[in-house]
Motif scaffolding. Structure first.
Motif, short mmCIF file in Angstrom:
data_model
loop_
_atom_site.label_atom_id
_atom_site.label_comp_id
_atom_site.label_asym_id
_atom_site.label_seq_id
_atom_site.Cartn_x
_atom_site.Cartn_y
_atom_site.Cartn_z
N ILE A 130 -5.19 3.28 0.11
CA ILE A 130 -4.33 3.72 -1.00
C ILE A 130 -4.68 5.16 -1.37
N ILE A 156 0.84 -1.21 0.00
CA ILE A 156 0.00 0.00 0.00
C ILE A 156 0.87 1.26 0.00
N VAL A 161 -8.80 -1.35 1.86
CA VAL A 161 -7.44 -1.19 1.31
C VAL A 161 -7.44 -0.14 0.20
#
Length: 469
Positions: free
Chosen positions: A187, A160, A183
């Motif tokens: 990001i 990430i 996730v």
């Protein structure tokens, strides 16, 4: 109770909105102009402001600037008429969460408000935890994504951090419930676009007829039922990030239209001749094997390569070791806040059950189980009595790799106490190696065989021997 401020000089509109939102559980205040709205905000803290774009003493642009400057944690939604839509899109880029067009529809209003409040709370929690965001050896929350201490979690967070500052398109692979959207948000929040919109789309819920309108928008009257102009998700995400969940469910025709938009970086609403320049980062997620979809003609290979500039694998919960307890503690904190409870810990037996269980529903299942247990727990500790029977009675089977190597059917594989002889250790190591390489190449068996330095037939035989599908 979530607090909302309505700023609108049309008294009837403000009154109707206030009554509707109050009936749906919100604490609502109203103001008839911009100045009185700002005065109210001096004395009260609001989760969200609904502000009409045209006010008698100011406009939506000025109000947004003032609110964002003085109360940056408060979300803003703009109420606008048809002629102000272009400006409303500009206001989203300036920090407004979204806009609602007149005439107002109850379901649309409630859905937009609920999402806005959830998003703002996630962002606020992320900002509050920001000072420890680079220490991967501690629990962290990046818009819902808890970074654990397991090797798999540390590698995930490393990826990430690596890809976030770039403009690469990202494919997130993983089972359902592993937290792919969290996730994607992480990001976005770690990128240079973090002050721009993050727009999420569930491609699995889109019908073929609706998909084009949702992606690209449409002009009023462009087809039957197009009663007003609609801004598509690409245009809404302009300058920011567009997250497409379950992208493998899109029809082949929509995939072709997506490819054209991604390649040309331009979008055109249905019924319009005007092209709009795009600056959008695309993150997609899927629990399907897209390469298999390509081979079967369900997914376009050229679109796959457009998306797959960087791939991230989301490990299932069962592969994250002690992160299971770390996540459970995090969800317990959230449940205590939500329910007003003071359940502080898990019993040793409950911890053992959590670690033994296979978690087919992954992080989503764990969260639901903890919330339920926090609700029904009779004391400050969650015990096995508060857990569902499928978890409290679960016993992890130990598979005899020696019998799996035989020609026996998978269903008859022996389940017994663990054996620690060298033969079984070698078989287990072989299983882990094959699985690891397959994941690295996205289950492309030809590539996996090359890396493992065996032929494809041998790989198939080994996969069959250890019941690896």
């Amino acid at each position: 109770m979530k607090k909302i401020l309505i700023i609108d000089d049309e008294v009837n509109v403000a009154l109707l909105l206030s009554k509707f939102l109050t009936r749906n559980g919100f604490d609502v205040s109203t103001a008839s102009n911009g100045n009185s709205g700002m005065e109210i905000m001096k004395n009260e803290e609001f989760d969200l402001v609904l502000c009409d774009f045209r006010l008698e003493d100011t406009d939506g642009r000025e109000m947004l600037k003032k609110i964002k400057t003085q109360y940056p944690k408060t979300g803003v939604i703009i109420i606008t008429g048809y002629s102000d839509i272009k400006m409303a899109v500009e206001l989203i880029k300036m920090g407004a969460y979204d806009y609602i067009t007149k005439p107002l529809y109850p379901d649309e209003i409630l859905n937009t408000i609920t999402k806005a409040i959830e998003t703002r709370h996630a962002l606020v929690e992320t900002e509050e935890r920001a000072p420890v965001a680079t220490k991967v050896n501690k629990k962290q929350n990046l818009s819902g994504f808890v970074v654990g201490t397991s090797k798999a979690s540390k590698e995930l967070y490393r990826q990430i951090e690596l890809v976030a500052p770039t403009n690469y398109s990202v494919i997130i692979l993983g089972e359902s419930g592993t937290g792919k959207e969290e996730v994607a948000k992480s990001i976005h929040l770690h990128s240079n676009r973090h002050n721009q919109p993050f727009i999420a789309m569930d491609c699995g819920s889109l019908t073929k007829e609706l998909a084009a309108s949702e992606f690209f928008g449409h002009e009023k009257g462009s087809f039957t039922g197009a009663f007003a102009t609609k801004i598509g998700h690409f245009e809404m995400a302009n300058g920011g990030t567009l997250f497409l969940d379950e992208v493998g469910n899109l029809s082949y025709e929509i995939q072709a239209a997506l490819l054209r938009t991604v390649q040309e970086r331009k979008v055109k609403r249905i019924g319009s001749t005007k092209e709009i320049d795009l600056d959008v980062r695309i993150i997609v997620a899927t629990n399907e094997n897209l390469t298999e979809g390509i081979q079967k003609g369900r997914f376009r290979e050229d679109l796959y390569h457009r998306f797959n500039e960087f791939g991230i694998y989301m490990p299932p919960l069962r592969e994250r070791g002690n992160d299971i307890i770390l996540l459970a503690e995090h969800f317990l904190e959230e449940a205590n806040k939500e329910l007003g409870r003071n359940v502080t810990t898990f019993s040793a037996d409950a911890v053992e059950c959590f670690m033994n269980y296979r978690w087919p529903g992954n992080v989503r299942e764990l969260k639901n189980i903890v919330r339920r247990a926090a609700l029904i727990s009779e004391g400050p500790e969650i015990t096995t009595k508060s857990l569902p029977l499928e978890i409290s009675n679960y016993r992890m089977p130990v598979v005899d790799f020696g019998q799996l190597q035989s020609n026996a059917e998978p269903q008859t594989a022996a389940v017994k106490e663990p054996r620690h002889d060298l033969k079984n250790a070698a078989l287990e190591a072989e299983y882990e190696t094959i699985l690891k390489v397959l994941r690295e190449v996205n289950f492309n068996k030809t590539k996996a065989a090359e890396i493992l330095q065996i032929d494809r037939k041998t790989l198939y035989n080994k996969m069959k021997a250890i019941n690896l599908k």
